[in-house]
Every structure is written in C-alpha cells, then in structure tokens.
Design an enzyme around this catalytic site. Structure first.
Site, mmCIF file in Angstrom:
data_model
loop_
_atom_site.group_PDB
_atom_site.id
_atom_site.type_symbol
_atom_site.label_atom_id
_atom_site.label_comp_id
_atom_site.label_asym_id
_atom_site.label_seq_id
_atom_site.Cartn_x
_atom_site.Cartn_y
_atom_site.Cartn_z
ATOM 1 N N ARG A 87 0.850 -1.184 0.000
ATOM 2 C CA ARG A 87 0.000 0.000 0.000
ATOM 3 C C ARG A 87 0.889 1.239 0.000
ATOM 4 N NH1 ARG A 87 -3.341 -2.849 -1.743
ATOM 5 N NH2 ARG A 87 -5.051 -3.788 -0.624
ATOM 6 N N HIS A 135 0.271 0.393 -10.598
ATOM 7 C CA HIS A 135 -0.578 -0.331 -9.653
ATOM 8 C C HIS A 135 -1.199 -1.570 -10.312
ATOM 9 C CE1 HIS A 135 -3.141 0.199 -5.797
ATOM 10 N NE2 HIS A 135 -2.997 -1.068 -6.079
#
Length: 172
Positions: A87, A135
């Site tokens: 994250r 991502h």
C-alpha cells in the site's frame, strides 16, 4: 519479503526457481518450505539485516502505516533495494528519497504510492533510482478467481472456516 503469508507465499514460490535465498517476515510466522521465516516485532531487525531486496506486501493497518521509513531503511544492508506492492501509505516518501541520497538504498520499485496517482511534479517521477509501475502488481484473472470463489462456497457449505476471511481484529 514482508507480509509472507497470503500474497507473500505466492511471490516466494515464483522466486524459488531463480535461486534467491528466500526469507519472509510476518506477524504470525507461518512456516513456508524453503523459506527462512521471521515473526513478530522482535525478529524484524534480524530479518531486515539479511535482506538485500525488500518486497513489501503487508496489509495496511495502524501498525504498518509508515513502516517503510528511515528507521527501517537503516536496518537493511547498505545498498539494499525496495519493492513496494503493498500500500502507498506504508512508505514515507521523504524518507525514501533521503535513503537513496545517502546510498542506504540503491533503488526502489513502487507499484503503489501515496498519493495515488502521483502528481506530475512529484520528485519520484524524475528520480532515475525509482521505477513506478501503474498499480498492476496483482491482477485478478477470471479463471483463478472463479476457482477461489467455488472453493470458499464449498467451505461454507461444509461448515468449515473460510480461508482468506477478513479478521477485523487484525485490521485486514
């Protein structure tokens, strides 16, 4: 590999054929064949001291927010590299730049950032020691996702504990 249980196990299996000495750190210390396992806060420094490439796959919790910071980087061998696919909020951005400038870290690959997306004028974009990916480190594939859903349904119908269930007490 930090976060060596669910996602980490798969990544470690993918790295095995390349002959890397494999190690993992997690809160629980689950046993993984062919992997040196470290568990809990007390073993984190020992894990970091032997880690040349740190791959972060931790869940984001109050305990892991900001974990990738200057204190942690100083515990890695000089010249180590970082891959963050966990994250974005795990990483203290200024601490990464400081560690790169001090040559404590030699490089970083970031699949997740904070903020995301990074503003166009963010210093990470201009730094040749940092590679930013969009991502995409973990993508759901329908074939395997269907198998997983059917597996969990079968567990539920058999009255078994559901594998991969969220534990709200842990924060993930």
């Amino acid at each position: 590999m930090a976060g060596a249980v669910m996602l980490g196990k798969h990544v470690l299996q993918q790295l095995r054929p390349f002959g890397f000495p494999l190690a993992g750190w997690s809160r629980s210390g689950a046993t993984l064949e062919g992997v040196e396992v470290f568990a809990g806060e007390s073993q984190l420094p020992e894990f970091l001291a032997r880690t040349d490439i740190l791959i972060c796959l931790l869940p984001l919790t109050d305990e892991t927010r900001g974990i990738l910071n200057s204190r942690l980087f100083r515990q890695l061998p000089r010249g180590a590299a970082l891959i963050n696919v966990g994250r974005g909020a795990h990483l203290i951005n200024a601490d990464l730049l400081e560690a790169l400038d001090a040559e404590q870290l030699r490089a970083a690959v970031l699949d997740v950032c904070d903020p995301e997306p990074l503003p166009q004028d963010h210093p990470f974009w201009r730094d040749p020691r940092i590679i930013i990916t969009p991502h995409v480190a973990s993508m759901t594939h329908p074939e395997t996702a269907v198998e997983r859903v059917l597996e969990v349904i079968a567990q539920h119908q058999a009255g078994m504990p559901l594998s991969g269930a969220i534990d709200r007490n842990k924060g993930y």
